[in-house]
Design a protein around this motif. Structure first.
Motif, PDB file in Angstrom:
ATOM      1  N   GLN A 255       0.665  -1.630   0.161  1.00 48.62           N
ATOM      2  CA  GLN A 255      -0.228   0.005  -0.247  1.00 48.62           C
ATOM      3  C   GLN A 255       0.560   1.350   0.210  1.00 48.62           C
ATOM      4  O   GLN A 255       1.852   1.607   0.573  1.00 48.62           O
TER       5      GLN A 255
ATOM      6  N   ASP B 216       4.280   7.261   1.991  1.00 48.28           N
ATOM      7  CA  ASP B 216       4.169   6.370   3.253  1.00 48.28           C
ATOM      8  C   ASP B 216       3.798   5.065   1.925  1.00 48.28           C
ATOM      9  O   ASP B 216       3.098   4.727   1.016  1.00 48.28           O
TER      10      ASP B 216
ATOM     11  N   TYR C 247       3.533   0.172   2.951  1.00 45.38           N
ATOM     12  CA  TYR C 247       3.020  -0.603   3.498  1.00 45.38           C
ATOM     13  C   TYR C 247       4.256  -1.823   3.382  1.00 45.38           C
ATOM     14  O   TYR C 247       4.632  -2.037   2.067  1.00 45.38           O
TER      15      TYR C 247
ATOM     16  N   GLU D 177       5.003  -6.478   3.891  1.00 42.64           N
ATOM     17  CA  GLU D 177       4.577  -7.295   4.455  1.00 42.64           C
ATOM     18  C   GLU D 177       5.241  -8.206   5.381  1.00 42.64           C
ATOM     19  O   GLU D 177       5.342  -8.876   6.084  1.00 42.64           O
TER      20      GLU D 177
ATOM     21  N   THR E  73      13.393  -2.069   5.664  1.00 42.56           N
ATOM     22  CA  THR E  73      12.162  -1.364   6.184  1.00 42.56           C
ATOM     23  C   THR E  73      11.739  -2.264   6.968  1.00 42.56           C
ATOM     24  O   THR E  73      12.308  -3.823   7.320  1.00 42.56           O
TER      25      THR E  73
ATOM     26  N   GLY F  16       5.142  -3.900   8.004  1.00 43.27           N
ATOM     27  CA  GLY F  16       4.285  -2.864   8.442  1.00 43.27           C
ATOM     28  C   GLY F  16       4.424  -1.089   7.811  1.00 43.27           C
ATOM     29  O   GLY F  16       4.877  -1.559   6.456  1.00 43.27           O
ATOM     30  N   ALA F  17       4.607  -0.029   8.570  1.00 47.55           N
ATOM     31  CA  ALA F  17       4.152   0.960   7.477  1.00 47.55           C
ATOM     32  C   ALA F  17       5.665   1.691   7.342  1.00 47.55           C
ATOM     33  O   ALA F  17       6.332   1.325   9.000  1.00 47.55           O
ATOM     34  N   ASN F  18       6.215   1.796   6.751  1.00 46.68           N
ATOM     35  CA  ASN F  18       7.664   2.948   6.520  1.00 46.68           C
ATOM     36  C   ASN F  18       7.114   4.272   5.545  1.00 46.68           C
ATOM     37  O   ASN F  18       5.742   3.953   4.912  1.00 46.68           O
TER      38      ASN F  18
END
Length: 462
Positions: free
Chosen positions: A382, A397, A399, A401, A425, A428-430
């Protein structure tokens, strides 16, 4: 590579056209902004301390943030630190600061998520003010709730009116606005104001009389629209003339005088005005040809930080549709659905993807982001890039896995690789922060690869 660039450039044009149809309505409060997209979804951005954004989170939002994915939102009104919204089915909803009962849900508890106000489904017009709210129902009746400590709501005796209470008995109210004072127009074209001590003549009575209940302004019966500043009022007549009254300490009335005006005074001689928007110490007017004009406090949007006591054009554009002006920032809508803002962006209230704490604000309009601008992305990655277009800096931004190394590449539109960066990474969110300040204005292709998934996006530097 050239074929890919051509394809992506074609997609960019399609996306920009889609973006141009982004916003249907915009409204800004003291330090936050709310919007309805053309698909009917509800969004908000900016300051969150008392959660006027309505998404239950505690951080400021620098880009438009989805509040509700329902596609039946009709209208919105951002108050000082609370927000009200209407759905197509006539139900009324609110969230944010509720210390004075401005939400209208029967409590004084802060409301950090959307909540329906009562069970009625016949609400037609709504306006959120400093700490109170006003609304009109389908039958033309007028209602209010919130701060009533000085009796300025126009009905009831409770200092905090926690649920909607009817104001008067008449059923011919057409539109209503609420800020530090209240104003409404009836179906017969008469203008009524109330809700302040009237120290600057902002109620327009021709005197400094206090306004506790709706009181008619003059005898004119051709008022079309009214907008409220902190201590001044501007209005538009059906014949296209504009009028102002109240304080003029910053030139917000549109003519040169150091005296307050206690009754409506015509601004200029033109009769081709179409829309208006008053802010704290400034006023804005849109002509029938789509040009935008302003007067009053600094950061008018004309490229300087100097105010003006007479009307001046903001820029050369001829496609302005509406404008909402509040504390230190303005948000305006163009006829093609683009949103543009200027002034303070300390809390991200302009919705451009970043905040700005180092300056007084933007002196020229800058485009508000259109959420979901980009290609469809796979579930495994994402991705959101903002702002777009950019001046120099941008943020990605995305995402991931699982833990991996993401590679970020930037190409010019001639296919030349100008940037290569690898970053660790986590699942989750990066976030990746980029800067194109050393590169010329133009289009750039950005690719990011993570977990064997690749995403491509075109960014425009202006």
């Amino acid at each position: 590579m050239k074929l890919k660039i051509v394809i992506l450039f074609t997609l960019l044009i399609t996306l920009l056209n889609a973006k141009a149809q982004c916003w249907r309505a915009l409204s800004n409060g003291a330090n936050h902004t709310v919007g309805i997209k053309t698909d009917g979804t509800l969004w908000a951005w900016g300051y969150r301390t008392l959660d006027p954004l309505g998404n239950g989170m505690n951080d400021n939002s620098y880009a438009p943030n989805l509040i509700d994915a329902s596609t039946d939102w009709k209208s919105i009104s951002a108050g000082n630190s609370h927000t009200l919204a209407l759905k197509n089915n006539g139900t009324l909803w609110g969230w944010g600061n509720n210390v004075y009962g401005a939400i209208g849900n029967g409590t004084t508890n802060e409301q950090n998520t959307l909540i329906q106000i009562g069970n009625d489904s016949d609400w037609k017009v709504v306006s959120a003010g400093h700490s109170r709210s006003l609304a009109i129902k389908e039958d033309g009746s007028l209602w209010g709730w919130g701060d009533n400590f000085f009796g300025f709501l126009g009905a009831g005796s409770e200092p905090r009116q926690l649920i909607p209470i009817r104001i008067g008995t008449e059923n011919n109210w057409l539109t209503v606005v609420c800020n530090d004072i209240n104003a409404a127009i009836k179906t017969d074209g008469t203008l009524w104001t109330w809700g302040s001590y009237n120290n600057s003549g902002e109620l327009g009575y021709g005197t400094f009389a206090t306004g506790y209940v709706p009181t008619q302004v003059g005898i004119a019966t051709d008022w079309k629209a009214v907008s409220l500043g902190q201590s001044h009022t501007i209005a538009l007549k059906n014949n296209g003339t504009i009028w102002s009254w109240g304080a003029n300490n910053e030139g917000q009335l549109g003519f040169v005088t150091s005296l307050v005006q206690t009754a409506p005074v015509r601004v200029g001689i033109d009769s081709d005005w179409n829309a208006i928007g008053a802010g704290r110490w400034g006023s804005y007017f849109i002509k029938e040809n789509g040009t935008l004009w302003g007067c009053g406090n600094p950061f008018l949007g004309n490229g300087t930080s100097t105010g003006s006591s007479i009307l001046i054009p903001i820029n050369d554009d001829h496609d302005w549709k509406s404008i909402s002006s509040q504390l230190n920032q303005r948000i305006a809508l163009k006829t093609n659905g683009e949103g543009w803002g200027w002034g303070s962006n300390y809390y991200g209230q302009l919705g451009i993807g970043i905040n700005d704490t180092s300056s007084g604000g933007y002196v020229s309009p800058i485009q508000t982001l259109c959420p979901n601008l980009g290609f469809d992305v796979p579930d495994q990655l994402q991705f959101m890039l903002y702002p777009n277009p950019i001046l120099d800096k941008f943020t990605i931004d995305f995402y991931a896995e699982n833990n991996d190394i993401a590679e970020v590449l930037i190409f010019s539109m001639t296919g030349q690789k100008i940037f290569n960066y690898s970053m660790n990474t986590t699942m989750g969110a990066n976030t990746f922060y980029g800067n194109l300040s050393i590169y010329p204005v133009g289009l750039y292709l950005i690719t990011i690869t993570s977990n064997t998934k690749q995403y491509q996006h075109i960014i425009a530097k202006q």
